[in-house]
Design a protein around this motif. Structure first.
Motif, mmCIF file in Angstrom:
data_model
loop_
_atom_site.group_PDB
_atom_site.id
_atom_site.type_symbol
_atom_site.label_atom_id
_atom_site.label_comp_id
_atom_site.label_asym_id
_atom_site.label_seq_id
_atom_site.Cartn_x
_atom_site.Cartn_y
_atom_site.Cartn_z
ATOM 1 N N THR A 106 -12.775 10.659 30.865
ATOM 2 C CA THR A 106 -12.277 10.810 29.490
ATOM 3 C C THR A 106 -11.649 12.179 29.286
ATOM 4 O O THR A 106 -10.546 12.297 28.724
ATOM 5 N N LEU A 107 -12.340 13.219 29.747
ATOM 6 C CA LEU A 107 -11.806 14.572 29.599
ATOM 7 C C LEU A 107 -10.519 14.757 30.395
ATOM 8 O O LEU A 107 -9.523 15.266 29.871
ATOM 9 N N VAL A 108 -10.531 14.329 31.650
ATOM 10 C CA VAL A 108 -9.356 14.504 32.514
ATOM 11 C C VAL A 108 -8.160 13.754 31.935
ATOM 12 O O VAL A 108 -7.046 14.289 31.839
ATOM 13 N N GLY A 109 -8.378 12.503 31.538
ATOM 14 C CA GLY A 109 -7.281 11.685 31.022
ATOM 15 C C GLY A 109 -6.688 12.251 29.744
ATOM 16 O O GLY A 109 -5.467 12.381 29.620
ATOM 17 N N ASN A 110 -7.542 12.590 28.800
ATOM 18 C CA ASN A 110 -7.041 13.065 27.503
ATOM 19 C C ASN A 110 -6.509 14.493 27.567
ATOM 20 O O ASN A 110 -5.553 14.821 26.859
ATOM 21 N N VAL A 111 -7.093 15.332 28.408
ATOM 22 C CA VAL A 111 -6.542 16.673 28.595
ATOM 23 C C VAL A 111 -5.165 16.578 29.258
ATOM 24 O O VAL A 111 -4.268 17.374 28.948
ATOM 25 N N THR A 112 -4.986 15.606 30.149
ATOM 26 C CA THR A 112 -3.673 15.378 30.760
ATOM 27 C C THR A 112 -2.635 15.031 29.696
ATOM 28 O O THR A 112 -1.499 15.521 29.731
ATOM 29 N N ILE A 113 -3.035 14.191 28.729
ATOM 30 C CA ILE A 113 -2.132 13.840 27.625
ATOM 31 C C ILE A 113 -1.747 15.102 26.847
ATOM 32 O O ILE A 113 -0.565 15.325 26.532
ATOM 33 N N LYS A 124 7.770 13.643 19.570
ATOM 34 C CA LYS A 124 8.245 12.579 18.699
ATOM 35 C C LYS A 124 7.070 12.078 17.863
ATOM 36 O O LYS A 124 5.903 12.297 18.231
ATOM 37 N N PRO A 125 7.333 11.413 16.742
ATOM 38 C CA PRO A 125 6.233 10.967 15.869
ATOM 39 C C PRO A 125 5.141 10.185 16.591
ATOM 40 O O PRO A 125 3.949 10.433 16.381
ATOM 41 N N MET A 126 5.542 9.239 17.461
ATOM 42 C CA MET A 126 4.541 8.423 18.128
ATOM 43 C C MET A 126 3.605 9.255 18.992
ATOM 44 O O MET A 126 2.386 9.032 19.032
ATOM 45 N N TYR A 127 4.157 10.250 19.673
ATOM 46 C CA TYR A 127 3.343 11.060 20.572
ATOM 47 C C TYR A 127 2.521 12.097 19.813
ATOM 48 O O TYR A 127 1.472 12.546 20.314
ATOM 49 N N TYR A 128 2.957 12.474 18.630
ATOM 50 C CA TYR A 128 2.105 13.302 17.780
ATOM 51 C C TYR A 128 0.854 12.522 17.374
ATOM 52 O O TYR A 128 -0.249 13.078 17.285
ATOM 53 N N ILE A 129 1.026 11.235 17.125
ATOM 54 C CA ILE A 129 -0.123 10.387 16.782
ATOM 55 C C ILE A 129 -1.056 10.262 17.973
ATOM 56 O O ILE A 129 -2.283 10.360 17.846
ATOM 57 N N ILE A 130 -0.485 10.055 19.170
ATOM 58 C CA ILE A 130 -1.291 9.969 20.385
ATOM 59 C C ILE A 130 -2.026 11.280 20.631
ATOM 60 O O ILE A 130 -3.181 11.285 21.086
ATOM 61 N N LEU A 131 -1.380 12.403 20.329
ATOM 62 C CA LEU A 131 -2.013 13.715 20.468
ATOM 63 C C LEU A 131 -3.274 13.798 19.601
ATOM 64 O O LEU A 131 -4.327 14.269 20.048
ATOM 65 N N ASN A 132 -3.175 13.319 18.367
ATOM 66 C CA ASN A 132 -4.347 13.302 17.481
ATOM 67 C C ASN A 132 -5.445 12.401 18.016
ATOM 68 O O ASN A 132 -6.633 12.747 17.968
ATOM 69 N N LEU A 133 -5.059 11.238 18.540
ATOM 70 C CA LEU A 133 -6.049 10.299 19.062
ATOM 71 C C LEU A 133 -6.761 10.872 20.276
ATOM 72 O O LEU A 133 -7.983 10.734 20.415
ATOM 73 N N SER A 134 -6.018 11.536 21.153
ATOM 74 C CA SER A 134 -6.624 12.151 22.337
ATOM 75 C C SER A 134 -7.589 13.263 21.945
ATOM 76 O O SER A 134 -8.682 13.389 22.510
ATOM 77 N N LEU A 179 -17.252 4.382 23.911
ATOM 78 C CA LEU A 179 -16.918 5.254 25.034
ATOM 79 C C LEU A 179 -15.793 4.752 25.926
ATOM 80 O O LEU A 179 -15.082 5.561 26.535
ATOM 81 N N LEU A 180 -15.619 3.435 26.025
ATOM 82 C CA LEU A 180 -14.567 2.932 26.905
ATOM 83 C C LEU A 180 -13.155 3.215 26.382
ATOM 84 O O LEU A 180 -12.287 3.619 27.160
ATOM 85 N N PRO A 181 -12.868 2.986 25.077
ATOM 86 C CA PRO A 181 -11.502 3.283 24.608
ATOM 87 C C PRO A 181 -11.045 4.719 24.872
ATOM 88 O O PRO A 181 -9.926 4.914 25.349
ATOM 89 N N PRO A 182 -11.879 5.759 24.611
ATOM 90 C CA PRO A 182 -11.419 7.114 24.934
ATOM 91 C C PRO A 182 -11.095 7.309 26.404
ATOM 92 O O PRO A 182 -10.229 8.110 26.751
ATOM 93 N N MET A 183 -11.800 6.575 27.288
ATOM 94 C CA MET A 183 -11.549 6.699 28.723
ATOM 95 C C MET A 183 -10.305 5.924 29.141
ATOM 96 O O MET A 183 -9.509 6.381 29.971
ATOM 97 N N ILE A 184 -10.095 4.740 28.540
ATOM 98 C CA ILE A 184 -9.009 3.849 28.953
ATOM 99 C C ILE A 184 -7.684 4.206 28.291
ATOM 100 O O ILE A 184 -6.615 4.011 28.880
#
Length: 323
Positions: A39-46, A58-68, A283-288
Motif C-alpha cells: 500500500t505504501l509503495v504503490g501510493n507513494v509511487t502515485i 489534470k483534474p482527474m489526477y488531482y483527485i487520485i492524488l487525494n485518494l492516494s 485494506l484491499l482497495p488502498p493496496m489495489i
C-alpha cells in the motif's frame, strides 16, 4: 448525563481475529505487513509520479492524488497496531489512543467517500458535458472541492468521538476488532448507547449513501450517453476510461453496503467472518488502487514507463563510466 469517570478502564485490548489459531498468527501478521508495504509503495509511487510529471497535473489526477493520500493515512492509522499484536503479542492500546484511532478511521473513511464522489463528478462532466468540462472542472475547482471534502468531514466525526470519550467504561475493555471504531468502543460503555449510536449511524449513512446516490446517478447518465454514440470504437473508449473508476468504487462500496444490509435484514455473521469482510474492504482497495491506476490510466502508465526507462539509462551510463 454520563459519568465522566472512566472507572477502571485505562486501556483497551484489540482481539484482532478472535478465532485465529495461535500457529497462524505469524502468517497473518506477515500478510498484513505485506499489505501495508505494498500500500505504501504503490501510493507513494502515485505521489512521486504526480510530483515529477507535469503532464499529470489534470483534474482527474488531482483527485487520485487525494485518494492516494487518504489511503496512505488510513492504512498507517489501522495496520501497524494490529501487526504488532500478532508479531509482538502487543494487543493493548491506551484509552486516549483508541479514541484518536477511532476518529481517524471514521474521518478518513468519510473523506474517501467524498473523493469517490469527485471521481464520479469528473467522469460525469467529461462524458455528459464534454464541451463544458474545461470550464466547470478546472484544477483550481478540484483543489477547492478537495479541500472542502477534507474540511467538512471533520466536524461530524470529531463530534461523535468527543461524545463517546466521556462515557463510563466500567466493564469489559476487550474490543472485538482489528482497530478501534465507534461501535466496538461504545458497546463497552456502562450506559445506554442509543443516544450516541444513532447520530454516529446517521452520519455514517449520510457519508456513505449520499455520495453513492450521486455516483449511481452519474454512471446511469454516462451509460445513457454512451448508448447514444453510434461509433462502436467511441463507446469502447469511453467505457474503458470509466471502468477504472467503477472498479475502485465497487471495491469500496459493494462490501460496505453488503455488511450494512445484511445486519439490517437479519443475516448473521460469525465475529471472525465480519472482521474479515471489514478488513477486506478497508485494506484491499488502498493496496489495489495504485495498480489499477498504473495499468488502466494511460497517462499514469506512460509516466511510469518513462521512469523505468530513465532509471535503466542511468544504470547503463554508470556502468559505462566505470568501465
Amino acid at each position: 448525563m454520563p459519568d465522566l469517570n472512566h472507572s477502571t478502564v485505562t486501556e483497551f485490548i484489540l482481539t484482532g481475529f478472535p478465532g485465529l489459531h495461535p500457529e497462524y498468527r505469524g502468517l497473518v501478521s506477515a500478510i498484513l505487513f505485506l499489505i501495508y508495504v505494498l500500500t505504501l509503495v504503490g501510493n507513494v509511487t502515485i505521489l512521486f509520479l504526480f510530483a515529477t510529471n507535469h503532464s499529470l497535473h489534470k483534474p482527474m489526477y488531482y483527485i487520485i492524488l487525494n485518494l492516494s493520500t487518504c489511503d496512505i493515512l488510513f492504512s498507517t492509522t489501522t495496520l501497524p497496531k494490529i501487526i504488532s499484536k500478532y508479531w509482538f503479542d502487543s494487543g493493548t492500546i491506551s484509552f486516549t489512543a483508541c479514541f484518536v484511532q477511532m476518529y481517524f478511521v471514521h474521518y478518513l473513511g468519510t473523506v474517501n467517500s467524498f473523493i469517490l464522489f469527485l471521481m464520479a463528478l469528473d467522469r460525469y462532466v467529461a462524458i455528459c458535458h464534454p464541451l463544458r468540462y474545461p470550464i466547470i472542472l478546472k484544477n483550481s475547482t478540484i483543489l477547492i472541492l478537495s479541500i472542502t471534502a477534507w474540511v467538512l468531514s471533520q466536524p461530524s466525526n470529531l463530534m461523535i468521538t468527543i461524545r463517546a470519550y466521556p462515557l463510563p467504561y466500567c466493564a469489559s475493555n476487550i474490543i472485538n476488532h482489528c482497530y478501534c471504531d465507534h461501535i466496538g468502543i461504545t458497546i463497552l460503555a456502562c450506559t445506554d448507547r442509543a443516544p450516541y449510536g444513532f447520530p454516529a449511524f446517521f452520519f455514517a449513512m449520510f457519508s456513505l449513501l449520499g455520495p453513492l446516490a450521486f455516483i449511481m446517478f452519474s454512471y446511469c447518465s454516462i451509460i445513457l450517453a454512451v448508448l447514444k454514440i453510434s461509433n462502436i470504437n467511441g463507446r469502447e473508449k469511453i467505457l474503458s476510461t470509466c471502468s477504472t473508476q467503477l472498479i475502485i468504487i465497487s471495491l469500496y462500496y459493494i462490501p460496505r453496503c453488503f455488511v450494512y444490509l445484511a445486519s439490517n435484514v437479519g443475516i448473521q455473521f460469525s465475529a471472525d467472518m465480519r472482521i474479515v469482510i471489514i478488513m477486506l474492504y478497508s485494506l484491499l482497495p488502498p493496496m489495489i488502487n495504485p495498480l489499477i491506476y498504473c495499468l488502466r490510466a494511460k497517462d499514469m502508465r506512460e509516466c511510469l514507463w518513462k521512469q523505468f526507462d530513465r532509471h535503466i539509462i542511468q544504470q547503463k551510463t554508470q556502468v559505462s563510466s566505470i568501465n
